[in-house]
Design an enzyme around this catalytic site. Structure first.
Site, short mmCIF file in Angstrom:
data_model
loop_
_atom_site.label_atom_id
_atom_site.label_comp_id
_atom_site.label_asym_id
_atom_site.label_seq_id
_atom_site.Cartn_x
_atom_site.Cartn_y
_atom_site.Cartn_z
N LYS A 1 0.66 -1.14 0.15
CA LYS A 1 0.20 -0.32 -0.12
C LYS A 1 0.31 1.47 -0.07
O LYS A 1 0.61 2.17 -0.58
CB LYS A 1 -0.88 0.10 1.43
CG LYS A 1 -2.02 -0.87 0.92
CD LYS A 1 -3.15 -0.99 2.07
CE LYS A 1 -4.36 -1.83 1.83
NZ LYS A 1 -5.00 -2.28 3.20
N LYS B 1 -9.05 -8.10 -10.58
CA LYS B 1 -10.26 -8.35 -9.74
C LYS B 1 -11.13 -7.24 -9.82
O LYS B 1 -10.86 -6.26 -10.01
CB LYS B 1 -10.30 -8.49 -8.19
CG LYS B 1 -9.18 -7.85 -7.56
CD LYS B 1 -9.48 -7.74 -6.12
CE LYS B 1 -9.34 -6.74 -5.49
NZ LYS B 1 -9.86 -6.70 -3.56
N LYS C 1 -13.08 -1.65 -5.79
CA LYS C 1 -13.45 -0.11 -6.53
C LYS C 1 -12.50 0.67 -6.68
O LYS C 1 -12.56 2.42 -7.18
CB LYS C 1 -13.87 0.48 -4.95
CG LYS C 1 -12.61 1.12 -3.82
CD LYS C 1 -13.44 0.94 -2.40
CE LYS C 1 -12.17 0.93 -1.88
NZ LYS C 1 -12.37 -0.43 -0.44
P1 ATP Z 1 -9.69 -1.34 -2.79
O1 ATP Z 1 -9.99 -1.09 -4.54
O2 ATP Z 1 -9.40 -0.58 -1.98
O3 ATP Z 1 -8.89 -3.06 -3.63
P2 ATP Z 1 -11.75 -3.31 -2.58
O4 ATP Z 1 -12.84 -2.54 -3.38
O5 ATP Z 1 -11.30 -4.11 -3.33
O6 ATP Z 1 -10.93 -2.13 -2.34
P3 ATP Z 1 -11.88 -4.31 0.19
O7 ATP Z 1 -12.31 -3.04 0.35
O8 ATP Z 1 -10.15 -3.91 -0.36
O9 ATP Z 1 -12.57 -3.36 -1.57
O10 ATP Z 1 -12.65 -5.42 0.41
C1 ATP Z 1 -14.27 -5.73 1.93
C2 ATP Z 1 -13.64 -7.39 1.20
O11 ATP Z 1 -15.07 -7.60 -0.23
C3 ATP Z 1 -12.82 -7.55 1.17
O12 ATP Z 1 -13.29 -9.19 2.68
C4 ATP Z 1 -12.20 -8.52 0.24
O13 ATP Z 1 -11.61 -9.96 0.49
C5 ATP Z 1 -13.70 -8.94 -0.71
N1 ATP Z 1 -13.92 -8.48 -2.49
C6 ATP Z 1 -12.67 -6.77 -2.42
N2 ATP Z 1 -13.12 -7.08 -3.61
C7 ATP Z 1 -13.73 -8.33 -4.20
C8 ATP Z 1 -13.60 -8.87 -5.32
N3 ATP Z 1 -13.85 -8.32 -6.25
N4 ATP Z 1 -14.03 -10.11 -5.64
C9 ATP Z 1 -14.28 -11.27 -4.22
N5 ATP Z 1 -14.07 -10.32 -2.44
C10 ATP Z 1 -13.80 -9.16 -3.15
#
Ligand code: ATP
Length: 350
Positions: free
Chosen positions: A131, A214, A217
């Site tokens: 990060k 993946k 956001k």
């Molecule tokens: P960032 O973009 O900051 O990585 P994010 O949108 O990927 O954020 P997080 O806040 O990191 O989401 O994750 C919140 C929860 O959602 C975690 O438990 C993570 O494992 C799950 N999660 C996030 N994106 C996915 C995805 N594409 N598929 C499955 N699980 C997800």
């Protein structure tokens, strides 16, 4: 391995309070809306967990400020997160839903644990390296550096039997267990060592425009991500425009057909229909039909969710009350643990 999430069947253990094993999980309020990845990959399990467990679910605003946040937006996003959790089926009667900063014991225990953590030990946490790599370590906050220790405090306060974690959080849970063990050894047995419950069968949702990454956001383009609070018609359109291969065979094959496989995962997760059944149903019908009907499934799923969330957001008094009562329930447990900790480290009683 199944393509979609099955209802979790976590290990059970005797509970401290309600005769059900305690479980703890949190989510950061860092977007206006959760997205399909968050829901299908994590939050859907929260709803299932409350059937047989005593859940403490928190909105991690203290973790959120490890990077700069707009204060008004942060407050609003906490409420939006709470409203969405309730709208998706987290029941405030069965689950304590609370905002992390409303239970000061989190910060208080984190300080004690920081004093037990070696600098080198904290340095080894790979998520900080990931990060902070963008702008360089020097620009990252100390909060971001000590984030896993706050996470350890979040968990240990509730003495849960297990913690549902994604694979990426495994290292942090190891630190939590090490700190618990160190404290127990140095002072007196105080903490329960939580077991990781790795949610292996959860769906990993990919970016609709780039089905090798993946859905996220921070990294997905607007067309690649379905936000739970998007206008349902827009979500259906995004499904119709999702990147697929040049074939026409609706078949699950992550290597050759990542786009179609991702859509099958979403379809199956939303309807509970096995992927094999969907493959059969769409055999010989082409991608157009498949995407159109998945679009309808998505609309049917998100419309009531969105309506309910917006309704809850109109009723701030009820939302505040849910969070207040969740924080009260959480504080009752957390403060008992903190009192033991303060006593054991030698703090003079207040
Ligand atoms: P960032 O973009 O900051 O990585 P994010 O949108 O990927 O954020 P997080 O806040 O990191 O989401 O994750 C919140 C929860 O959602 C975690 O438990 C993570 O494992 C799950 N999660 C996030 N994106 C996915 C995805 N594409 N598929 C499955 N699980 C997800």
């Amino acid at each position: 391995m199944p393509h979609v999430t099955d209802a979790p069947t976590p290990p059970t253990a005797p509970s401290a309070a309600a005769g059900r094993p305690r479980v703890l999980s949190g989510i950061q309020p860092t977007a206006d809306s959760f997205h399909f990845g968050n829901y299908l990959g994590a939050l859907r399990q929260w709803v299932a967990l409350q059937e047989e467990h005593e859940p403490f679910f928190f909105i991690a605003d203290m973790h959120a400020i490890t990077v700069e946040q707009d204060p008004r937006q942060l407050r609003e996003r906490c409420l939006r997160a709470a409203a969405q959790l309730i709208a998706m089926g987290v029941d405030p009667e069965r689950s304590a839903i609370f905002v992390q900063s409303q239970v000061p014991a989190h910060a208080q225990l984190a300080w004690v644990l920081q004093c037990l953590t070696g600098f080198g030990e904290a340095r080894r946490m790979t998520q900080f390296k990931d990060k902070s790599s963008k702008n360089g370590e020097g620009a990252a906050s100390v909060g971001l550096f000590t984030y896993p220790i706050l996470q350890a405090a979040d968990i240990l306060l509730y003495r849960p039997a297990f913690v549902p974690v994604g694979e990426d959080q495994r290292q942090h849970l190891e630190l939590t267990r090490d700190l618990a063990q160190r404290f127990n050894h140095r002072y007196k047995k105080t903490f329960r060592l939580p077991e990781p419950y790795i949610l292996k069968a959860t769906a990993k949702i990919l970016d609709l425009q780039d089905p090798h990454a993946k859905m996220s956001k921070s990294a997905s383009s607007p067309g690649g991500i379905i936000e739970m609070l998007d206008d349902p018609k827009l979500s259906a359109k995004k499904i119709r425009s999702a990147v697929t291969d040049s074939g026409s065979d609706v078949r699950f094959d992550e290597e050759e057909k990542p786009g179609i496989s991702n859509l099958l995962t979403i379809y199956s997760a939303l309807t509970d229909r096995p992927v094999s059944e969907l493959e059969e149903a769409y055999a010989g019908r082409g991608y157009g039909d498949f995407k159109k009907e998945l679009g309808e499934v998505v609309v049917e799923f998100v419309t009531p969710f969105r309506d309910r969330t917006l309704e809850l957001l109109e009723d701030r008094a009820t939302l505040d009350e849910v969070l207040r009562s969740g924080a009260k329930r959480a504080a009752e447990v957390a403060e008992r643990t903190l009192a033991d900790v303060y006593d054991r480290v030698g703090f003079v009683p207040a």
